[in-house]
Scaffold this motif. Structure first.
Motif, PDB file in Angstrom:
ATOM      1  N   VAL A  62       0.848  -1.197   0.000  1.00 37.00           N
ATOM      2  CA  VAL A  62       0.000   0.000   0.000  1.00 37.00           C
ATOM      3  C   VAL A  62       0.878   1.240   0.000  1.00 37.00           C
ATOM      4  O   VAL A  62       0.654   2.190  -0.766  1.00 37.00           O
ATOM      5  N   ARG A  63       1.887   1.252   0.856  1.00 39.23           N
ATOM      6  CA  ARG A  63       2.801   2.389   0.935  1.00 39.23           C
ATOM      7  C   ARG A  63       3.521   2.597  -0.397  1.00 39.23           C
ATOM      8  O   ARG A  63       3.665   3.726  -0.869  1.00 39.23           O
ATOM      9  N   LEU A  64       3.935   1.510  -1.013  1.00 38.96           N
ATOM     10  CA  LEU A  64       4.616   1.591  -2.302  1.00 38.96           C
ATOM     11  C   LEU A  64       3.683   2.164  -3.367  1.00 38.96           C
ATOM     12  O   LEU A  64       4.084   3.033  -4.153  1.00 38.96           O
ATOM     13  N   ALA A  65       2.436   1.719  -3.385  1.00 39.42           N
ATOM     14  CA  ALA A  65       1.468   2.235  -4.360  1.00 39.42           C
ATOM     15  C   ALA A  65       1.235   3.730  -4.150  1.00 39.42           C
ATOM     16  O   ALA A  65       1.157   4.502  -5.120  1.00 39.42           O
ATOM     17  N   GLU A  66       1.139   4.167  -2.881  1.00 38.61           N
ATOM     18  CA  GLU A  66       0.958   5.591  -2.589  1.00 38.61           C
ATOM     19  C   GLU A  66       2.157   6.402  -3.079  1.00 38.61           C
ATOM     20  O   GLU A  66       1.996   7.464  -3.684  1.00 38.61           O
ATOM     21  N   GLU A  67       3.341   5.908  -2.830  1.00 40.76           N
ATOM     22  CA  GLU A  67       4.552   6.602  -3.275  1.00 40.76           C
ATOM     23  C   GLU A  67       4.613   6.666  -4.806  1.00 40.76           C
ATOM     24  O   GLU A  67       5.037   7.672  -5.381  1.00 40.76           O
ATOM     25  N   GLN A  68       4.178   5.617  -5.470  1.00 39.58           N
ATOM     26  CA  GLN A  68       4.166   5.623  -6.933  1.00 39.58           C
ATOM     27  C   GLN A  68       3.192   6.675  -7.452  1.00 39.58           C
ATOM     28  O   GLN A  68       3.498   7.398  -8.402  1.00 39.58           O
ATOM     29  N   ARG A  69       2.019   6.768  -6.837  1.00 45.17           N
ATOM     30  CA  ARG A  69       1.045   7.791  -7.256  1.00 45.17           C
ATOM     31  C   ARG A  69       1.603   9.191  -7.030  1.00 45.17           C
ATOM     32  O   ARG A  69       1.446  10.077  -7.878  1.00 45.17           O
ATOM     33  N   ARG A  70       2.242   9.409  -5.888  1.00 48.84           N
ATOM     34  CA  ARG A  70       2.847  10.725  -5.617  1.00 48.84           C
ATOM     35  C   ARG A  70       3.912  11.051  -6.653  1.00 48.84           C
ATOM     36  O   ARG A  70       3.993  12.178  -7.147  1.00 48.84           O
ATOM     37  N   ALA A  71       4.724  10.073  -6.969  1.00 50.74           N
ATOM     38  CA  ALA A  71       5.788  10.298  -7.954  1.00 50.74           C
ATOM     39  C   ALA A  71       5.191  10.617  -9.325  1.00 50.74           C
ATOM     40  O   ALA A  71       5.691  11.502 -10.033  1.00 50.74           O
ATOM     41  N   GLU A  72       4.122   9.930  -9.681  1.00 46.83           N
ATOM     42  CA  GLU A  72       3.467  10.206 -10.965  1.00 46.83           C
ATOM     43  C   GLU A  72       2.904  11.625 -10.990  1.00 46.83           C
ATOM     44  O   GLU A  72       3.032  12.330 -11.994  1.00 46.83           O
ATOM     45  N   ARG A  73       2.265  12.034  -9.881  1.00 45.99           N
ATOM     46  CA  ARG A  73       1.720  13.399  -9.818  1.00 45.99           C
ATOM     47  C   ARG A  73       2.833  14.428  -9.935  1.00 45.99           C
ATOM     48  O   ARG A  73       2.706  15.426 -10.658  1.00 45.99           O
ATOM     49  N   LEU A  74       3.920  14.185  -9.241  1.00 48.21           N
ATOM     50  CA  LEU A  74       5.045  15.123  -9.303  1.00 48.21           C
ATOM     51  C   LEU A  74       5.631  15.178 -10.710  1.00 48.21           C
ATOM     52  O   LEU A  74       5.987  16.259 -11.204  1.00 48.21           O
ATOM     53  N   GLU A  75       5.714  14.052 -11.340  1.00 46.86           N
ATOM     54  CA  GLU A  75       6.244  14.021 -12.703  1.00 46.86           C
ATOM     55  C   GLU A  75       5.327  14.797 -13.649  1.00 46.86           C
ATOM     56  O   GLU A  75       5.795  15.552 -14.504  1.00 46.86           O
ATOM     57  N   GLU A  76       4.000  14.626 -13.464  1.00 49.52           N
ATOM     58  CA  GLU A  76       3.051  15.387 -14.283  1.00 49.52           C
ATOM     59  C   GLU A  76       3.219  16.885 -14.051  1.00 49.52           C
ATOM     60  O   GLU A  76       3.217  17.677 -15.006  1.00 49.52           O
ATOM     61  N   GLU A  77       3.340  17.279 -12.791  1.00 53.94           N
ATOM     62  CA  GLU A  77       3.539  18.699 -12.473  1.00 53.94           C
ATOM     63  C   GLU A  77       4.835  19.219 -13.089  1.00 53.94           C
ATOM     64  O   GLU A  77       4.889  20.331 -13.599  1.00 53.94           O
ATOM     65  N   LEU A  78       5.854  18.404 -13.045  1.00 49.70           N
ATOM     66  CA  LEU A  78       7.146  18.804 -13.599  1.00 49.70           C
ATOM     67  C   LEU A  78       7.056  19.009 -15.104  1.00 49.70           C
ATOM     68  O   LEU A  78       7.606  19.975 -15.633  1.00 49.70           O
ATOM     69  N   THR A  79       6.344  18.116 -15.784  1.00 47.86           N
ATOM     70  CA  THR A  79       6.228  18.263 -17.236  1.00 47.86           C
ATOM     71  C   THR A  79       5.333  19.442 -17.607  1.00 47.86           C
ATOM     72  O   THR A  79       5.500  20.038 -18.672  1.00 47.86           O
ATOM     73  N   LYS A  80       4.383  19.816 -16.730  1.00 51.13           N
ATOM     74  CA  LYS A  80       3.513  20.962 -17.008  1.00 51.13           C
ATOM     75  C   LYS A  80       4.249  22.284 -16.832  1.00 51.13           C
ATOM     76  O   LYS A  80       3.890  23.284 -17.434  1.00 51.13           O
TER      77      LYS A  80
END
Length: 148
Positions: A62-80
């Motif tokens: 569960v913790r790993l999945a949460e961290e993956q979602r956070r990383a994806e959101r950050l990556e999206e923000e970075l590309t924006k």
């Protein structure tokens, strides 16, 4: 009279032998029951350990999945972010930090999986020993019954 006394002596000897065999059977049964109880206690302890490891593994996933979602959101923000300002740099650093956390969580999950597999293998081995002891117990009881 002597013939009857001889028969009586023979019957008393048989009774004594049967009593010894019965006592031996009783002692063997008690020993086997104690060994079985000990094996069952060990299996129970291993099952508890296995359940605890499963729970740890589940929470780690569960913790790993949460961290993956956070990383994806950050990556999206970075590309924006189209500018090369400090916000992009801070997002990149935060993303790298999250990736590091993700990698660490992944390593922990892998270690927990190995622990769980080890517990499972140990549980299987103990189960095999219990089955073997049960078979020995049945065999011993059958032999003692045949002797009686």
């Amino acid at each position: 009279v002597k013939s009857l006394q001889a028969l009586l002596s023979a019957e008393e000897a048989k009774c004594s032998e049967l009593e010894r065999a019965r006592n031996t059977l009783y002692e063997s049964r008690q020993d086997l029951e104690e060994r079985l109880k000990n094996a069952q206690d060990e299996v129970s302890a291993l099952q508890v350990s296995s359940q605890e490891a499963k729970q740890k593994l589940s929470s780690s996933e569960v913790r790993l999945a949460e961290e993956q979602r956070r990383a994806e959101r950050l990556e999206e923000e970075l590309t924006k972010t189209s500018t090369g300002h400090a916000s992009e740099e801070s997002l990149r650093l935060e993303l790298e930090s999250k990736v590091s956390v993700l990698e660490q969580a992944s390593q922990e999950q892998q270690a927990e999986r190995l622990d769980l597999k080890s517990l499972y293998d140990s549980l299987l081995e103990t189960h095999g020993l219990v089955e073997k002891q049960l078979a020995e117990s049945r065999s011993s009881r059958q032999e003692l019954r045949e002797e009686l």
